[in-house]
Structures are given as structure tokens and as C-alpha cells.
Design a protein around this motif. Sequence first.
Motif, PDB file in Angstrom:
ATOM      1  N   LEU A  11       0.850  -1.179   0.000  1.00 23.46           N
ATOM      2  CA  LEU A  11       0.000   0.000   0.000  1.00 23.46           C
ATOM      3  C   LEU A  11       0.890   1.235   0.000  1.00 23.46           C
ATOM      4  O   LEU A  11       1.711   1.408   0.900  1.00 23.46           O
ATOM      5  CB  LEU A  11      -0.900  -0.002   1.237  1.00 23.46           C
ATOM      6  N   ASN A  12       0.725   2.057  -1.035  1.00 22.83           N
ATOM      7  CA  ASN A  12       1.508   3.287  -1.144  1.00 22.83           C
ATOM      8  C   ASN A  12       0.609   4.482  -0.902  1.00 22.83           C
ATOM      9  O   ASN A  12      -0.400   4.642  -1.585  1.00 22.83           O
ATOM     10  CB  ASN A  12       2.115   3.407  -2.553  1.00 22.83           C
ATOM     11  N   ASP A  84       6.259   5.543   9.371  1.00 15.48           N
ATOM     12  CA  ASP A  84       5.263   4.474   9.511  1.00 15.48           C
ATOM     13  C   ASP A  84       5.465   3.380   8.476  1.00 15.48           C
ATOM     14  O   ASP A  84       4.804   2.331   8.538  1.00 15.48           O
ATOM     15  CB  ASP A  84       3.839   5.043   9.362  1.00 15.48           C
ATOM     16  N   SER A  85       6.338   3.589   7.516  1.00 15.75           N
ATOM     17  CA  SER A  85       6.590   2.592   6.476  1.00 15.75           C
ATOM     18  C   SER A  85       7.155   1.323   7.115  1.00 15.75           C
ATOM     19  O   SER A  85       8.173   1.354   7.808  1.00 15.75           O
ATOM     20  CB  SER A  85       7.580   3.139   5.442  1.00 15.75           C
ATOM     21  N   ALA A  86       6.474   0.227   6.889  1.00 19.68           N
ATOM     22  CA  ALA A  86       6.828  -1.067   7.492  1.00 19.68           C
ATOM     23  C   ALA A  86       5.829  -2.094   6.981  1.00 19.68           C
ATOM     24  O   ALA A  86       4.918  -1.766   6.227  1.00 19.68           O
ATOM     25  CB  ALA A  86       6.764  -1.003   9.014  1.00 19.68           C
ATOM     26  N   THR A  95      -8.221 -21.008  19.582  1.00 19.30           N
ATOM     27  CA  THR A  95      -9.179 -21.161  20.672  1.00 19.30           C
ATOM     28  C   THR A  95      -8.547 -21.731  21.935  1.00 19.30           C
ATOM     29  O   THR A  95      -9.014 -21.491  23.025  1.00 19.30           O
ATOM     30  CB  THR A  95     -10.350 -22.072  20.240  1.00 19.30           C
ATOM     31  N   GLY A  96      -7.488 -22.499  21.799  1.00 21.69           N
ATOM     32  CA  GLY A  96      -6.810 -23.025  22.976  1.00 21.69           C
ATOM     33  C   GLY A  96      -5.861 -22.022  23.598  1.00 21.69           C
ATOM     34  O   GLY A  96      -5.209 -22.337  24.594  1.00 21.69           O
ATOM     35  N   PHE A  97      -5.794 -20.848  23.026  1.00 17.54           N
ATOM     36  CA  PHE A  97      -4.902 -19.796  23.503  1.00 17.54           C
ATOM     37  C   PHE A  97      -3.476 -20.293  23.619  1.00 17.54           C
ATOM     38  O   PHE A  97      -2.762 -19.981  24.561  1.00 17.54           O
ATOM     39  CB  PHE A  97      -5.384 -19.221  24.846  1.00 17.54           C
ATOM     40  N   GLN A  98      -3.084 -21.075  22.642  1.00 18.43           N
ATOM     41  CA  GLN A  98      -1.745 -21.632  22.697  1.00 18.43           C
ATOM     42  C   GLN A  98      -0.838 -21.126  21.596  1.00 18.43           C
ATOM     43  O   GLN A  98       0.366 -21.258  21.693  1.00 18.43           O
ATOM     44  CB  GLN A  98      -1.815 -23.157  22.630  1.00 18.43           C
ATOM     45  N   LYS A  99      -1.414 -20.590  20.548  1.00 24.31           N
ATOM     46  CA  LYS A  99      -0.528 -20.087  19.522  1.00 24.31           C
ATOM     47  C   LYS A  99      -1.182 -18.934  18.768  1.00 24.31           C
ATOM     48  O   LYS A  99      -2.390 -18.904  18.560  1.00 24.31           O
ATOM     49  CB  LYS A  99      -0.134 -21.178  18.543  1.00 24.31           C
ATOM     50  N   LEU A 100      -0.353 -18.011  18.365  1.00 29.76           N
ATOM     51  CA  LEU A 100      -0.786 -16.873  17.584  1.00 29.76           C
ATOM     52  C   LEU A 100      -0.556 -17.206  16.118  1.00 29.76           C
ATOM     53  O   LEU A 100       0.548 -17.609  15.733  1.00 29.76           O
ATOM     54  CB  LEU A 100       0.034 -15.651  17.995  1.00 29.76           C
ATOM     55  N   VAL A 101      -1.608 -17.070  15.313  1.00 28.15           N
ATOM     56  CA  VAL A 101      -1.533 -17.396  13.890  1.00 28.15           C
ATOM     57  C   VAL A 101      -1.525 -16.084  13.114  1.00 28.15           C
ATOM     58  O   VAL A 101      -2.432 -15.267  13.255  1.00 28.15           O
ATOM     59  CB  VAL A 101      -2.730 -18.266  13.467  1.00 28.15           C
ATOM     60  N   PHE A 102      -0.512 -15.916  12.271  1.00 34.35           N
ATOM     61  CA  PHE A 102      -0.300 -14.660  11.564  1.00 34.35           C
ATOM     62  C   PHE A 102      -0.783 -14.721  10.116  1.00 34.35           C
ATOM     63  O   PHE A 102      -0.746 -15.764   9.470  1.00 34.35           O
ATOM     64  CB  PHE A 102       1.188 -14.310  11.539  1.00 34.35           C
ATOM     65  N   GLY A 103      -1.192 -13.548   9.636  1.00 38.09           N
ATOM     66  CA  GLY A 103      -1.387 -13.372   8.211  1.00 38.09           C
ATOM     67  C   GLY A 103      -0.053 -13.121   7.531  1.00 38.09           C
ATOM     68  O   GLY A 103       0.998 -13.101   8.182  1.00 38.09           O
ATOM     69  N   THR A 104      -0.094 -12.920   6.218  1.00 40.52           N
ATOM     70  CA  THR A 104       1.145 -12.722   5.467  1.00 40.52           C
ATOM     71  C   THR A 104       1.705 -11.321   5.631  1.00 40.52           C
ATOM     72  O   THR A 104       2.863 -11.076   5.335  1.00 40.52           O
ATOM     73  CB  THR A 104       0.919 -12.973   3.968  1.00 40.52           C
ATOM     74  N   GLY A 105       0.877 -10.399   6.123  1.00 40.53           N
ATOM     75  CA  GLY A 105       1.329  -9.022   6.307  1.00 40.53           C
ATOM     76  C   GLY A 105       1.103  -8.176   5.067  1.00 40.53           C
ATOM     77  O   GLY A 105       1.071  -8.683   3.939  1.00 40.53           O
ATOM     78  N   THR A 106       0.937  -6.895   5.294  1.00 42.79           N
ATOM     79  CA  THR A 106       0.819  -5.922   4.206  1.00 42.79           C
ATOM     80  C   THR A 106       1.906  -4.877   4.394  1.00 42.79           C
ATOM     81  O   THR A 106       2.060  -4.316   5.486  1.00 42.79           O
ATOM     82  CB  THR A 106      -0.552  -5.234   4.193  1.00 42.79           C
ATOM     83  N   ARG A 107       2.640  -4.620   3.302  1.00 36.17           N
ATOM     84  CA  ARG A 107       3.703  -3.608   3.378  1.00 36.17           C
ATOM     85  C   ARG A 107       3.102  -2.242   3.107  1.00 36.17           C
ATOM     86  O   ARG A 107       2.385  -2.044   2.120  1.00 36.17           O
ATOM     87  CB  ARG A 107       4.784  -3.938   2.362  1.00 36.17           C
ATOM     88  N   LEU A 108       3.407  -1.308   3.968  1.00 33.09           N
ATOM     89  CA  LEU A 108       2.956   0.077   3.821  1.00 33.09           C
ATOM     90  C   LEU A 108       4.151   0.955   3.500  1.00 33.09           C
ATOM     91  O   LEU A 108       5.183   0.875   4.168  1.00 33.09           O
ATOM     92  CB  LEU A 108       2.300   0.563   5.116  1.00 33.09           C
ATOM     93  N   LEU A 109       4.001   1.782   2.476  1.00 31.79           N
ATOM     94  CA  LEU A 109       5.044   2.742   2.115  1.00 31.79           C
ATOM     95  C   LEU A 109       4.426   4.133   2.119  1.00 31.79           C
ATOM     96  O   LEU A 109       3.502   4.395   1.356  1.00 31.79           O
ATOM     97  CB  LEU A 109       5.619   2.416   0.734  1.00 31.79           C
ATOM     98  N   VAL A 110       4.930   4.992   2.990  1.00 32.97           N
ATOM     99  CA  VAL A 110       4.446   6.362   3.091  1.00 32.97           C
ATOM    100  C   VAL A 110       5.489   7.279   2.471  1.00 32.97           C
ATOM    101  O   VAL A 110       6.630   7.352   2.936  1.00 32.97           O
ATOM    102  CB  VAL A 110       4.197   6.763   4.560  1.00 32.97           C
ATOM    103  N   SER A 111       5.071   7.978   1.434  1.00 34.93           N
ATOM    104  CA  SER A 111       6.000   8.868   0.716  1.00 34.93           C
ATOM    105  C   SER A 111       5.893  10.293   1.228  1.00 34.93           C
ATOM    106  O   SER A 111       4.794  10.764   1.511  1.00 34.93           O
ATOM    107  CB  SER A 111       5.675   8.856  -0.778  1.00 34.93           C
ATOM    108  N   PRO A 112       7.055  10.986   1.329  1.00 32.78           N
ATOM    109  CA  PRO A 112       7.027  12.377   1.808  1.00 32.78           C
ATOM    110  C   PRO A 112       6.364  13.275   0.770  1.00 32.78           C
ATOM    111  O   PRO A 112       6.268  12.958  -0.391  1.00 32.78           O
ATOM    112  CB  PRO A 112       8.499  12.726   1.995  1.00 32.78           C
TER     113      PRO A 112
END
Lengths: 112, 114
Positions: A11-12, A84-86, A95-112
Motif C-alpha cells: 500500500l503506497n 510508519d513505512s513497514a 481457541t486453545g490460547f496456545q498459539k498466535l496465527v499470523f497473516g502474510t502481512g501488508t507492506r505500507l510505504l508512506v511517501s514524503p
Amino acid sequence: SQKIEQNSEALNIQEGKTATLTCNYTNYSPAYLQWYRQDPGRGPVFLLLIRENEKEKRKERLKVTFDTTLKQSLFHITASQPADSATYLCAYMNTGFQKLVFGTGTRLLVSP
Amino acid sequence: GAGVSQTPSNKVTEKGKYVELRCDPISGHTALYWYRQSLGQGPEFLIYFQGTGAADDSGLPNDRFFAVRPEGSVSTLKIQRTERGDSAVYLCASNLMENTGELFFGEGSRLTVL
């Protein structure tokens, strides 16, 4: 099985605008969702948590919403800055509160 | 230390070799997690310890992977007969189980198998 999906395209946006990132899940509503920030070569850093029964959570320029009807969480950064770019990761605790499952992530790029 | 410490930060090895990756969690954190992250992907769960025991090892890809936490603090992830596909960043995280699950991550160990 439960899946968590984030937009894999970067996301730019321009500095000063509001960035909005999306996290969708496929099946049951998790008890809560977490958002993390990850910079290149670094480990993820926790930002915010929102519970199933909460509609919105804020922290400084950050806002997270949780819509169980749409099966979606939105993550907003207002008055965005180049610093904030990251990559932003969405995650749910199983449900067992035993592991955190992550998405693939979205890269953010903030231009000056 | 103040945060989760992982060593080595970088490891280059040859296919077929044995590798150990170490994690030193935040003092007092009872839960410890190992994740693996490939380029462009989110962290993938491997194993979770509560104290000394592995409470959930369902993410370990095969029996070449093994992890221990003998005294409930430092943990070691062990990979036997490394393969090129094992190349990734291995992340360790810890937390207090009394809280809602916020994880504190280390900076990771980057493993490259040639």
C-alpha cells in the motif's frame, strides 16, 4: 480450518493521509485479533489488540476495528508519516490460547 | 536483558549439517514460542512451550526439527540434516500467560543452507 488473509500487495500513500489495512478471517470469530509492526530484518512488535466484543480500539494515531459480521478487522494510521513505512501483520490467537496465527502481512510505504 | 535475545543472528551452513539456534526469553516469561518466517510471508508457528514442556509442537515440519527448554527459560531449536528449504528467519517470542497473548519477539536468527 481458520484462515487469516491480508492484502499481499503493498500500500503506497502520501504523508499526512490515512492508511487503512485490511485483515479478513474465514470461519469463526477469534476471541481477539492483534496487530504487529515489522521492520526489515527485525522481529514483529506488538501494536494493538482488539477483542471480539469491542468495535474499535485506539492508541495515539492508530485505530483498529473489528466487524464480526464482515469477518474483518481494519487497521488505520492517521496523519501517516514516512516513519510508519513497514509491514503490518494481523494475527489471531487460536481457541486453545496456545498459539498466535499470523497473516502474510501488508507492506505500507508512506511517501514524503 | 530487557528483551528476547536470539543467537546467532546469522548462520550459514551446508546441506546435511546440524544446526542449533538459541533463544533467551524475557525473564519471568513462562511461555516461549518458535516461529519461522520466509521472505514475503508472515511468521509460521513451529512450537510453543509452557514452562519446560512443549504444549504444542504441531507446527514442526518433520522429525528433523526438535526444540528443548530444559529449565523453563532458555530454549534451543535443533535442526538435523539441514536442507536448502530450511533457509528462513527463525523467530523466538515469549510472554506472560496471565496476559492476553501479546508476544515479545526477538530479532531472529537468519539461517541459510547452501
